[in-house]
Write an enzyme that holds these catalytic residues in place. Sequence first.
Site, short mmCIF file in Angstrom:
data_model
loop_
_atom_site.label_atom_id
_atom_site.label_comp_id
_atom_site.label_asym_id
_atom_site.label_seq_id
_atom_site.Cartn_x
_atom_site.Cartn_y
_atom_site.Cartn_z
N TYR A 1 38.52 38.00 41.64
CA TYR A 1 38.04 36.75 42.23
C TYR A 1 39.03 35.63 41.94
CZ TYR A 1 33.50 38.83 43.13
OH TYR A 1 32.50 39.60 43.61
N ASP B 1 31.03 33.21 52.88
CA ASP B 1 32.26 33.05 52.09
C ASP B 1 33.25 32.08 52.73
OD1 ASP B 1 31.20 34.82 50.31
OD2 ASP B 1 32.58 36.46 50.77
#
Length: 190
Positions: free
Chosen positions: A132, A38
């Site tokens: 998100y 990530d």
Amino acid sequence: MSSKWKVLGISGVTCGGKSTLADRLQQQLEHCVIISQDQFFRADDDPNHEWIDVSPTIRHQNWESMASMDWEAFARAIDVVLSKEPPNHSALLIIEGHMIYNYKPICDLCDKKFFLTLEKDQCFARRDSRTYLPPDPIGYFDRWVWPLYLQNMEHMKSIQNDIPIEYLDGNCDQNIIFETVLQVVKQLFQ
């Protein structure tokens, strides 16, 4: 590279428990470093993104695509850690992310590989409960996230080396998953 480092890969489906598992291992183990995929997603406006049309008026980055990652920067960060001599004894590097086994140079570094799975409905329920940035457009999960998860898993299987992947059901009790992986990590250092 120091021979004192052991490298553990933790991959799997989105929202399958990868980061939770990695964090618990780091809390339990001395001299443990996590490098997460990530951290190496491209910036939203990076021209290398693969863009998808989710509707006639909405374009969105395909975050499930290999193009969404700066793989070279990811590999360099791993090399920096592995080039350091761990203090006094062996250390563990955990590489965590949903596509890490699809990039062969990173996959080949792993001394042990785990892959967390979920059924589609459970995966969607978990993903739907998260926020998100940028947010998932309507239909993104069904049209891109799940199909590319399946596609990436098949690709991952096709490029494997002699270190097999151990699959874990992400619906199992997190304590059982943690203890299973912890025992394997301890064996790596024996």
